[in-house]
Write a protein that holds these residues in place. Structure first.
Motif, PDB file in Angstrom:
ATOM      1  N   LEU A  63      15.001 -66.843 -25.766  1.00 37.17           N
ATOM      2  CA  LEU A  63      14.076 -67.774 -26.401  1.00 37.17           C
ATOM      3  C   LEU A  63      14.736 -69.138 -26.604  1.00 37.17           C
ATOM      4  O   LEU A  63      14.177 -70.182 -26.258  1.00 37.17           O
ATOM      5  CB  LEU A  63      13.604 -67.206 -27.735  1.00 37.17           C
ATOM      6  N   LEU A  64      15.943 -69.130 -27.141  1.00 33.67           N
ATOM      7  CA  LEU A  64      16.620 -70.389 -27.422  1.00 33.67           C
ATOM      8  C   LEU A  64      17.041 -71.101 -26.143  1.00 33.67           C
ATOM      9  O   LEU A  64      17.106 -72.329 -26.099  1.00 33.67           O
ATOM     10  CB  LEU A  64      17.844 -70.138 -28.302  1.00 33.67           C
ATOM     11  N   ALA A  65      17.335 -70.343 -25.113  1.00 30.47           N
ATOM     12  CA  ALA A  65      17.748 -70.941 -23.850  1.00 30.47           C
ATOM     13  C   ALA A  65      16.568 -71.372 -23.001  1.00 30.47           C
ATOM     14  O   ALA A  65      16.747 -72.017 -21.965  1.00 30.47           O
ATOM     15  CB  ALA A  65      18.616 -69.966 -23.063  1.00 30.47           C
ATOM     16  N   GLY A  66      15.342 -71.024 -23.407  1.00 27.02           N
ATOM     17  CA  GLY A  66      14.161 -71.391 -22.634  1.00 27.02           C
ATOM     18  C   GLY A  66      14.015 -70.594 -21.360  1.00 27.02           C
ATOM     19  O   GLY A  66      13.397 -71.067 -20.396  1.00 27.02           O
ATOM     20  N   ALA A  67      14.584 -69.391 -21.333  1.00 26.41           N
ATOM     21  CA  ALA A  67      14.574 -68.603 -20.108  1.00 26.41           C
ATOM     22  C   ALA A  67      13.217 -67.990 -19.820  1.00 26.41           C
ATOM     23  O   ALA A  67      12.908 -67.683 -18.659  1.00 26.41           O
ATOM     24  CB  ALA A  67      15.635 -67.505 -20.178  1.00 26.41           C
ATOM     25  N   THR A  68      12.404 -67.788 -20.831  1.00 25.25           N
ATOM     26  CA  THR A  68      11.118 -67.128 -20.635  1.00 25.25           C
ATOM     27  C   THR A  68      10.007 -67.942 -21.296  1.00 25.25           C
ATOM     28  O   THR A  68      10.249 -68.694 -22.249  1.00 25.25           O
ATOM     29  CB  THR A  68      11.134 -65.715 -21.244  1.00 25.25           C
ATOM     30  N   ALA A  69       8.803 -67.768 -20.783  1.00 29.64           N
ATOM     31  CA  ALA A  69       7.639 -68.384 -21.421  1.00 29.64           C
ATOM     32  C   ALA A  69       7.354 -67.670 -22.730  1.00 29.64           C
ATOM     33  O   ALA A  69       7.542 -66.446 -22.843  1.00 29.64           O
ATOM     34  CB  ALA A  69       6.433 -68.307 -20.493  1.00 29.64           C
ATOM     35  N   GLY A 113       4.542 -80.450 -21.957  1.00 34.36           N
ATOM     36  CA  GLY A 113       4.737 -79.316 -21.062  1.00 34.36           C
ATOM     37  C   GLY A 113       6.161 -79.133 -20.582  1.00 34.36           C
ATOM     38  O   GLY A 113       6.433 -78.198 -19.821  1.00 34.36           O
ATOM     39  N   GLN A 114       7.091 -79.983 -21.002  1.00 39.59           N
ATOM     40  CA  GLN A 114       8.491 -79.884 -20.603  1.00 39.59           C
ATOM     41  C   GLN A 114       9.237 -79.121 -21.686  1.00 39.59           C
ATOM     42  O   GLN A 114       9.451 -79.614 -22.785  1.00 39.59           O
ATOM     43  CB  GLN A 114       9.079 -81.277 -20.412  1.00 39.59           C
ATOM     44  N   ARG A 115       9.662 -77.901 -21.356  1.00 39.74           N
ATOM     45  CA  ARG A 115      10.330 -77.033 -22.331  1.00 39.74           C
ATOM     46  C   ARG A 115      11.724 -77.575 -22.663  1.00 39.74           C
ATOM     47  O   ARG A 115      12.495 -77.947 -21.781  1.00 39.74           O
ATOM     48  CB  ARG A 115      10.444 -75.618 -21.755  1.00 39.74           C
ATOM     49  N   LEU A 162       4.129 -71.988 -24.503  1.00 38.80           N
ATOM     50  CA  LEU A 162       5.136 -72.855 -23.916  1.00 38.80           C
ATOM     51  C   LEU A 162       5.664 -72.226 -22.633  1.00 38.80           C
ATOM     52  O   LEU A 162       5.933 -71.024 -22.596  1.00 38.80           O
ATOM     53  CB  LEU A 162       6.307 -73.089 -24.884  1.00 38.80           C
ATOM     54  N   PRO A 163       5.820 -73.017 -21.573  1.00 42.68           N
ATOM     55  CA  PRO A 163       6.358 -72.476 -20.320  1.00 42.68           C
ATOM     56  C   PRO A 163       7.870 -72.287 -20.417  1.00 42.68           C
ATOM     57  O   PRO A 163       8.524 -72.805 -21.330  1.00 42.68           O
ATOM     58  CB  PRO A 163       6.001 -73.561 -19.295  1.00 42.68           C
ATOM     59  N   ALA A 164       8.404 -71.580 -19.442  1.00 43.90           N
ATOM     60  CA  ALA A 164       9.858 -71.446 -19.362  1.00 43.90           C
ATOM     61  C   ALA A 164      10.456 -72.765 -18.894  1.00 43.90           C
ATOM     62  O   ALA A 164       9.794 -73.583 -18.252  1.00 43.90           O
ATOM     63  CB  ALA A 164      10.231 -70.318 -18.405  1.00 43.90           C
ATOM     64  N   ALA A 165      11.709 -72.958 -19.211  1.00 40.89           N
ATOM     65  CA  ALA A 165      12.389 -74.175 -18.758  1.00 40.89           C
ATOM     66  C   ALA A 165      12.519 -74.144 -17.245  1.00 40.89           C
ATOM     67  O   ALA A 165      12.776 -73.088 -16.657  1.00 40.89           O
ATOM     68  CB  ALA A 165      13.764 -74.283 -19.405  1.00 40.89           C
TER      69      ALA A 165
END
Length: 306
Positions: A138-144, A204-206, A276-279
């Motif tokens: 979650l913190l790394a933005g790996a997943t939506a 839209g930019q994670r 929120l989308p993934a990074a």
């Protein structure tokens, strides 16, 4: 019977000896026709004797003749060079098509490699995250992700102010104080993190723990991707609590000052479901334990946006 005086007759002139050769005499006396003589006289006077209308017609005829010659020569030259130009154009079109196809192929390869790298990075996060793998991802933005949260919209002032002072918003040569700056978005995002946001995205930019908000001229960049106003910030967390915490924070008060003093527009509202989308790309960094320490190697997830 009276005698009448004799009648004297007037003597007639003697005829010319060449009277019988009048035709030959006329030819000898007028060897040059009168029309030719007049034309020669006009040429000697520089054409001054020609009527104005005639001179204009002669000039127009000469111009038309010259134009016809130029057009004819141009058409002949174009006809000669047409095959060469057509061949060069066809070669150029083929080259463009080939290069475009090659660029498309390279782009597909880049996209495939990026997806493969992202998949491996997510696998690493899940593998080394242990029982906190979900939090790390979650913190790394790996997943939506999705859940309750807030929606914060920030936009430039309707009528930006032009100031000649040296206030804090006139630094770096900027005088348009009603425009949202990169440092404004940095403070807003950091304020949301500190207020308890679990995940944040701008337009839209994670954002991740390693995301950077920078400026390029008047544009705001998030991880080197330009954004355009209005800036919609979505943050996941307890909507009501998160919104109140942010508004009462120092960064929330900073945004309030921008609204009051510079006309920057902002609105915040709680949302029942924020997605929120993934990074788009992940940067996985590991930490080495210091000497004498027993810390395991892990993925850095410290919050903060520079």
């Amino acid at each position: 019977m009276s005698q009448q005086p004799p009648v004297r007759s007037t003597a007639s002139p003697r005829p010319r000896p060449d009277a019988s050769m009048s035709l030959l005499t006329n030819v000898m006396d007028h060897s040059l026709d009168d029309g030719y003589a007049q034309a020669a006289a006009r040429r000697g006077e520089g054409g001054k004797g020609l009527p104005t209308t005639l001179r204009a017609k002669l000039g127009l005829a000469a111009a038309l003749l010259l134009a016809a010659v130029v057009v004819t020569l141009g058409a002949a030259q174009a006809r000669i060079s047409a095959p060469t130009l057509a061949k060069e154009r066809e070669q150029l079109i083929n080259r463009i098509q080939n290069e475009t196809a090659a660029a498309d192929t390279l782009q597909k390869n880049v996209d495939a490699l990026r997806d493969a790298v992202s998949t491996k990075q997510r696998d690493v996060l899940e593998k080394h995250g242990g029982d906190k793998a979900e939090l790390v991802a979650l913190l790394a933005g790996a997943t939506a992700v999705h859940g309750p949260g807030i929606k914060l919209v920030v936009d430039d002032a309707r009528q930006t102010k032009q100031s000649g002072g040296n206030g804090p918003r006139e630094s770096n040569g900027f005088s348009d104080t009603g425009r949202v700056r990169d440092r404004d978005m940095q403070r807003i995002v950091n304020g949301l993190w500190q207020s308890g946001a679990e995940a944040i995205a701008i337009n839209g930019q994670r954002l991740t723990a390693l995301s950077a908000i920078r400026a390029a001229g008047d544009a705001i960049l998030v991880d080197n991707k330009p954004l355009v106003p209005p800036y919609t910030v979505l943050a996941i967390g307890d909507g009501e609590r998160l919104g109140k915490a942010f508004e009462s924070s120092a960064d929330g008060q900073y945004l309030h000052v921008l609204q009051q003093n510079y006309g920057v527009r902002a609105s915040i509202s709680a949302q029942g479901d924020v997605r929120l989308p993934a990074a788009p790309s992940l940067l996985v960094r590991t930490a080495q334990p210091q000497e004498g320490g027993a810390a395991e190697r892990g993925t850095g997830t410290g919050k903060g946006t520079s």
